[in-house]
Design an enzyme around this catalytic site. Sequence first.
Site, PDB file in Angstrom:
ATOM      1  CE  LYS A  74       5.217   6.512  14.249  1.00  0.00           C
ATOM      2  NZ  LYS A  74       3.988   5.972  13.850  1.00  0.00           N
ATOM      3  CB  SER A 114       7.374   8.953  12.545  1.00  0.00           C
ATOM      4  OG  SER A 114       6.624  10.151  12.478  1.00  0.00           O
ATOM      5  CB  ALA A 136      -0.919  -0.030   1.215  1.00  0.00           C
ATOM      6  CG  HIS A 196       6.732  10.215  17.206  1.00  0.00           C
ATOM      7  ND1 HIS A 196       5.605  10.167  16.413  1.00  0.00           N
ATOM      8  CD2 HIS A 196       7.560  11.104  16.603  1.00  0.00           C
ATOM      9  CE1 HIS A 196       5.755  10.981  15.387  1.00  0.00           C
ATOM     10  NE2 HIS A 196       6.924  11.562  15.475  1.00  0.00           N
ATOM     11  CG  ASN A 197       2.231   8.142  16.619  1.00  0.00           C
ATOM     12  OD1 ASN A 197       3.389   8.368  16.274  1.00  0.00           O
ATOM     13  ND2 ASN A 197       1.385   7.483  15.853  1.00  0.00           N
ATOM     14  CD  GLU A 252       1.628  12.826  14.986  1.00  0.00           C
ATOM     15  OE1 GLU A 252       2.657  12.140  14.830  1.00  0.00           O
ATOM     16  OE2 GLU A 252       0.563  12.572  14.381  1.00  0.00           O
TER      17      GLU A 252
HETATM   18  P1  NBP Z   1      -2.692  -0.210   5.241  1.00  0.00           P
HETATM   19  O1  NBP Z   1      -2.582  -0.087   6.693  1.00  0.00           O
HETATM   20  O2  NBP Z   1      -3.868   0.344   4.550  1.00  0.00           O
HETATM   21  O3  NBP Z   1      -2.584  -1.777   4.857  1.00  0.00           O
HETATM   22  C1  NBP Z   1      -2.746  -2.225   3.531  1.00  0.00           C
HETATM   23  C2  NBP Z   1      -1.796  -3.349   3.223  1.00  0.00           C
HETATM   24  O4  NBP Z   1      -2.011  -4.447   4.121  1.00  0.00           O
HETATM   25  C3  NBP Z   1      -2.002  -3.885   1.833  1.00  0.00           C
HETATM   26  O5  NBP Z   1      -0.743  -4.208   1.282  1.00  0.00           O
HETATM   27  C4  NBP Z   1      -2.826  -5.133   2.094  1.00  0.00           C
HETATM   28  O6  NBP Z   1      -2.736  -6.101   1.071  1.00  0.00           O
HETATM   29  C5  NBP Z   1      -2.189  -5.632   3.337  1.00  0.00           C
HETATM   30  N1  NBP Z   1      -2.966  -6.655   4.059  1.00  0.00           N
HETATM   31  C6  NBP Z   1      -4.110  -6.562   4.758  1.00  0.00           C
HETATM   32 BR1  NBP Z   1      -5.101  -5.042   4.909  1.00  0.00          BR
HETATM   33  N2  NBP Z   1      -4.503  -7.699   5.318  1.00  0.00           N
HETATM   34  C7  NBP Z   1      -3.574  -8.597   4.955  1.00  0.00           C
HETATM   35  C8  NBP Z   1      -3.418  -9.983   5.207  1.00  0.00           C
HETATM   36  N3  NBP Z   1      -4.273 -10.642   5.984  1.00  0.00           N
HETATM   37  N4  NBP Z   1      -2.354 -10.598   4.669  1.00  0.00           N
HETATM   38  C9  NBP Z   1      -1.470  -9.925   3.897  1.00  0.00           C
HETATM   39  N5  NBP Z   1      -1.558  -8.613   3.630  1.00  0.00           N
HETATM   40  C10 NBP Z   1      -2.606  -7.950   4.148  1.00  0.00           C
HETATM   41  O7  NBP Z   1      -1.365   0.371   4.520  1.00  0.00           O
HETATM   42  P2  NBP Z   1      -0.507   1.691   4.821  1.00  0.00           P
HETATM   43  O8  NBP Z   1      -1.372   2.882   5.039  1.00  0.00           O
HETATM   44  O9  NBP Z   1       0.507   1.707   3.754  1.00  0.00           O
HETATM   45  O10 NBP Z   1       0.204   1.380   6.218  1.00  0.00           O
HETATM   46  C11 NBP Z   1       1.032   0.247   6.419  1.00  0.00           C
HETATM   47  C12 NBP Z   1       1.473   0.210   7.863  1.00  0.00           C
HETATM   48  O11 NBP Z   1       2.237   1.370   8.147  1.00  0.00           O
HETATM   49  C13 NBP Z   1       0.328   0.216   8.874  1.00  0.00           C
HETATM   50  O12 NBP Z   1       0.666  -0.600   9.958  1.00  0.00           O
HETATM   51  C14 NBP Z   1       0.248   1.643   9.305  1.00  0.00           C
HETATM   52  O13 NBP Z   1      -0.299   1.783  10.597  1.00  0.00           O
HETATM   53  C15 NBP Z   1       1.699   2.031   9.269  1.00  0.00           C
HETATM   54  N6  NBP Z   1       1.953   3.468   9.112  1.00  0.00           N
HETATM   55  C16 NBP Z   1       1.221   4.225   8.288  1.00  0.00           C
HETATM   56  C17 NBP Z   1       1.485   5.575   8.142  1.00  0.00           C
HETATM   57  C18 NBP Z   1       0.688   6.406   7.200  1.00  0.00           C
HETATM   58  O14 NBP Z   1       0.917   7.627   7.172  1.00  0.00           O
HETATM   59  N7  NBP Z   1      -0.204   5.846   6.413  1.00  0.00           N
HETATM   60  C19 NBP Z   1       2.535   6.141   8.851  1.00  0.00           C
HETATM   61  C20 NBP Z   1       3.296   5.350   9.667  1.00  0.00           C
HETATM   62  C21 NBP Z   1       2.988   4.009   9.798  1.00  0.00           C
HETATM   63  P3  NBP Z   1      -3.788  -6.108  -0.170  1.00  0.00           P
HETATM   64  O15 NBP Z   1      -3.261  -5.104  -1.123  1.00  0.00           O
HETATM   65  O16 NBP Z   1      -3.728  -7.484  -0.649  1.00  0.00           O
HETATM   66  O17 NBP Z   1      -5.114  -5.724   0.413  1.00  0.00           O
END
Ligand code: NBP
Length: 478
Positions: free
Chosen positions: A183, A128, A11, A186-187, A190
């Site tokens: 982390k 982050s 993602a 940190h949040n 934030e």
């Molecule tokens: P998401 O949190 O939206 O997760 C989507 C991803 O998880 C896709 O690749 C999806 O695969 C996969 N997935 C799921 Br849902 N269920 C699954 C399963 N049972 N088996 C295998 N893959 C699975 O993505 P994101 O927003 O890129 O965030 C990723 C991580 O980073 C999260 O833990 C998030 O908390 C953390 N994070 C996010 C941010 C931010 O700003 N967004 C910042 C810091 C940390 P698919 O494509 O097959 O559905």
Amino acid sequence: STAQIGVTGLAVMGSNLARNFARNGYTVAVHNRTAAKTTALVEEFGHEGDFVATGSAKEFVDALERPRRLIIMVKAGEPTDAVIHEFAPLLEPGDVIIDGGNAHFEDTRRREKELREQGIHFVGAGISGGEEGALLGPSIMPGGSAESYESLGPMLEKIAAKAKDGTPCVSHVGPDGAGHFVKMVHNGIEYADMQLIAEAYHLLRDVAGYSPARIAETFREWNRGRLDSYLIEITAEVLAHTDAETGLPFVDVVADAAEQKGTGRWTVQIALDLGVPVSGIAEAVFARAVSGHADLREAARGLAGPAAAPLPAEAADAFAAQVEQALYASKIVSYTQGFHQIQAGSEEYGWGVDLGAVSSLWRGGCIIRAAFLDRIRTAYDAQPDLPSLLADPGFAQEIGEAQEDWRAVVVAAVSHGIPVPAFSASLAYYDALRAERLPAALTQGQRDFFGAHTYRRTDREGTFHTLWSGDRSEVRTA
Ligand code: NBP
């Protein structure tokens, strides 16, 4: 097996992290549950570096150099366990799994323990900086074994944000869940930073009578001083923005109900367990909750408030300067509380977290990046075992200089009926810590009265109980 690192979960965060590694010259194996995302990533960004697109879990694992290093960037919670269970049987002792998601540190501790039994290093890494950070350089907070960091460190240092002095914003935080714990805090910080800024805005708007554009200008000014930070910078941008459809200030067309994903709440929950007062962070979490209770707010709308008019224009600028003092002083308090929580977590779990190093790795890439963190770094450099940020002579002086304005701002907020839960909770914390005597003595008396909970005395050792329902004489119980 040619890839130096693998990323599964493509993602927005995973894709950008994979591209960051590739742009830095690493060969990156990429994998996603839904294979179409893998193909799409390589089609669109394949020219940026060396990607190895893989379909099955086995193909992914086979593409990695040994010992393998693979990063999981999937939705936190059950998906992370599902992915670990899929990959672990395909791995060998010495391999390293990095979980870059926003996992709860207790989950990370559990996973690390399970995988350690299999000889696999599990590194819970807080990341982050949002999607832009993942691509251009995030702040990275890795936990796990020190051994895993030896092979991982140089790669993470390459892709991490760099502080102004060029230092990479990553270092080994401590074993097992230490990285995700840091982390989480940190949040929490934030949340507090954002709430303090929101309160400053509210006061400038309704007490100083400034327009959003004028407030944007004020924040820009503040951003040139000691409050220089990413959050103050984007606050000015948001406040200066005009809604294209209505021509109104953007901030006036957005529904005033703040949402949350949960890491602020975790910070407060864990702080309660550890007995660490993080009142500024807690008020920030509660303020979002209050804003979201439309029903309660609707029911309370007609309640009486004070009849205070905004300040006359000639007094507004002086008040704004006081708000800057209040914001800075409250910020010192929320960082004091956050660092106390990290220190307490580190002691509870035996992590040996270096607080100065933590302030260092927040200096770039992450949402709370700020010039202020250099000040914290300096404080811990001068005294590595600093019991509290408020014990640092520099911070003590600054907060001392700010305290009168800080009080004036809280008084003005109260008399104008403006809620400033984070400003006032931070001030209360400051006053509680510096108080010669606290009314906790009375609390102890009450506890002894109704529950025979005993108390200690100021003048001699031991534990005592007063026979409240008898002749009120005192007995020594220990
Ligand atoms: P998401 O949190 O939206 O997760 C989507 C991803 O998880 C896709 O690749 C999806 O695969 C996969 N997935 C799921 Br849902 N269920 C699954 C399963 N049972 N088996 C295998 N893959 C699975 O993505 P994101 O927003 O890129 O965030 C990723 C991580 O980073 C999260 O833990 C998030 O908390 C953390 N994070 C996010 C941010 C931010 O700003 N967004 C910042 C810091 C940390 P698919 O494509 O097959 O559905």
